[in-house]
Scaffold this motif. Structure first.
Motif, PDB file in Angstrom:
ATOM      1  N   ALA A  54       0.811  -1.220   0.000  1.00 57.13           N
ATOM      2  CA  ALA A  54       0.000   0.000   0.000  1.00 57.13           C
ATOM      3  C   ALA A  54       0.842   1.267   0.000  1.00 57.13           C
ATOM      4  O   ALA A  54       0.287   2.373   0.022  1.00 57.13           O
ATOM      5  CB  ALA A  54      -0.926  -0.007   1.213  1.00 57.13           C
ATOM      6  N   ASN A  55       2.171   1.101  -0.012  1.00 56.02           N
ATOM      7  CA  ASN A  55       3.087   2.252   0.015  1.00 56.02           C
ATOM      8  C   ASN A  55       2.784   3.174   1.198  1.00 56.02           C
ATOM      9  O   ASN A  55       2.806   4.392   1.092  1.00 56.02           O
ATOM     10  CB  ASN A  55       3.003   3.037  -1.299  1.00 56.02           C
ATOM     11  N   GLN A  56       2.515   2.568   2.355  1.00 54.46           N
ATOM     12  CA  GLN A  56       2.151   3.354   3.535  1.00 54.46           C
ATOM     13  C   GLN A  56       3.356   3.799   4.348  1.00 54.46           C
ATOM     14  O   GLN A  56       3.252   4.740   5.131  1.00 54.46           O
ATOM     15  CB  GLN A  56       1.203   2.538   4.423  1.00 54.46           C
ATOM     16  N   VAL A  57       4.480   3.080   4.243  1.00 54.24           N
ATOM     17  CA  VAL A  57       5.686   3.475   4.962  1.00 54.24           C
ATOM     18  C   VAL A  57       6.877   3.410   4.014  1.00 54.24           C
ATOM     19  O   VAL A  57       6.864   2.677   3.020  1.00 54.24           O
ATOM     20  CB  VAL A  57       5.953   2.575   6.195  1.00 54.24           C
ATOM     21  N   ASP A  58       7.904   4.181   4.336  1.00 51.80           N
ATOM     22  CA  ASP A  58       9.126   4.181   3.533  1.00 51.80           C
ATOM     23  C   ASP A  58      10.172   3.206   4.075  1.00 51.80           C
ATOM     24  O   ASP A  58      11.117   2.859   3.368  1.00 51.80           O
ATOM     25  CB  ASP A  58       9.728   5.588   3.504  1.00 51.80           C
ATOM     26  N   GLY A  59      10.009   2.779   5.309  1.00 53.01           N
ATOM     27  CA  GLY A  59      10.945   1.856   5.931  1.00 53.01           C
ATOM     28  C   GLY A  59      10.446   1.505   7.318  1.00 53.01           C
ATOM     29  O   GLY A  59       9.472   2.085   7.804  1.00 53.01           O
ATOM     30  N   VAL A  60      11.122   0.543   7.963  1.00 53.12           N
ATOM     31  CA  VAL A  60      10.676   0.079   9.279  1.00 53.12           C
ATOM     32  C   VAL A  60      11.853  -0.093  10.230  1.00 53.12           C
ATOM     33  O   VAL A  60      12.982  -0.349   9.805  1.00 53.12           O
ATOM     34  CB  VAL A  60       9.909  -1.267   9.183  1.00 53.12           C
TER      35      VAL A  60
END
Length: 340
Positions: A123-129
């Protein structure tokens, strides 16, 4: 062997019985579809391991401006640990300068955590974790590499080839500083009330304690779920034995305080009859009576460093070299003394 066909938004739309536009809205977290339809689309995307193409992402433009943090803890446990409060504050302080937000969710298993990462990625909700509590043969790390989702692991040793970068602390060194101090005081029977056995830091601390057997030290490890209730139960069991340990070390400050309360309940004097220590420190650990000997670490600084490292990792085209966090220090207080 022919290469497997990449699943497209059109394929997902056909399987879900909706238009490609509805799929785009759902995958990008935009309004325009019902919650039920959105969930059906996300489930189909996850099932078919759909990932956005680089060309499509370039057309979308800017990044999400969000980093993800999935925590495998109960809400009750999370709320009582100073470690998480300080870590999250440090992460957010570093992100605020760049106007980057953090999305945090609680999960109940490794499988659920990996599913969250796939959902965030698709969903392209975050750029990284940011990833915590690494395990040996950790399935999350290979999954993150396969998804090409930028990540930074807060761990106990360097990352392995093919895994995300790590910011790590030498937990063997930390464990030696605390257990060796107990031995230097004269303790010959030490219990370690630990967190889950599968965590790398639990294994490393356990190995250090077991290694003291060569010096005539009797060590015992009791794995728990980090909760104060589990720590209290373990402490009652230890103190109800005819032969008690002379020292008990806990994995965190909340567990140590729970253990101290049990010792007081059972009229076992600390530190005259029993020494207590913790691998985590907090303001409260220094305020209780007796104050608790702890490993003191700059958890706020660790969170800030991890967030900055992740931001740089997101900007980089390749996995960056590991970084070493600031080494924690032993803080001696009133709860430890030589055994009588």
């Amino acid at each position: 062997m022919p290469k497997a066909k990449r699943v497209t938004i059109t394929d997902i739309a056909r399987l879900a019985g909706v238009s490609p536009g509805a799929v785009s809205f759902a995958l990008n977290g935009r309004p325009g579809v019902s919650d039920q339809t959105r969930q059906r689309i996300l489930d189909i995307a996850a099932e078919h391991q759909w990932l956005p193409s680089s060309a499509a992402r370039a057309l979308v433009g800017s990044r999400a401006g969000v980093i993800g943090f999935a925590v495998n803890r109960s809400a009750g446990t999370l709320g009582t640990e100073a470690f998480f409060t300080d870590l999250i504050a440090g992460v957010q302080s570093a992100l605020a300068e760049y106007r980057i937000a953090m999305q945090m969710v609680l999960v109940s298993s490794i499988e659920e955590e990996v599913a969250i990462y796939r959902h965030w990625r698709s969903a392209n909700q975050v750029d990284g974790v940011i990833v915590i509590d690494p395990r040996d043969d950790d399935p999350r790390l290979a999954a993150l590499q396969e998804m090409a989702l930028p990540a930074v692991v807060i761990g106990s040793h360097e990352s392995e080839a093919g895994h995300p970068a790590a910011i790590w602390l030498d937990d063997r060194h930390v464990a030696h500083s605390l257990f060796d101090y107990m031995v230097a005081l004269g303790h010959r029977s030490i219990a370690f009330v630990a967190g889950p056995a599968e965590f790398q830091h639990t294994r490393m601390r356990t190995e250090v304690l077991e290694g003291l057997g060569a010096r005539g030290i009797a060590g015992e490890v009791i794995a728990t779920d980090f909760s104060p209730n589990a720590a209290a139960t373990a402490m009652r069991r230890l103190l109800s034995r005819p032969q008690r340990p002379s020292a008990v070390v806990f994995d965190n400050d909340v567990m140590a305080i729970a253990g101290l309360r049990v010792a007081q309940e059972m009229r076992v004097a600390v530190p005259d009859e029993l020494s207590i220590a913790s691998f985590d420190d907090s303001v409260v650990a220094g305020l209780v009576r007796p104050s608790i000997t702890c490993i003191t670490r700059d958890t706020f600084g660790l969170g800030a460093a991890a967030a900055e490292f992740l931001r740089e990792q997101i900007e980089s085209a390749e996995v960056l070299p590991d970084r070493v966090g600031a080494l924690p220090q032993l803080t001696v207080r009133e709860s430890t003394a030589a055994p009588h």
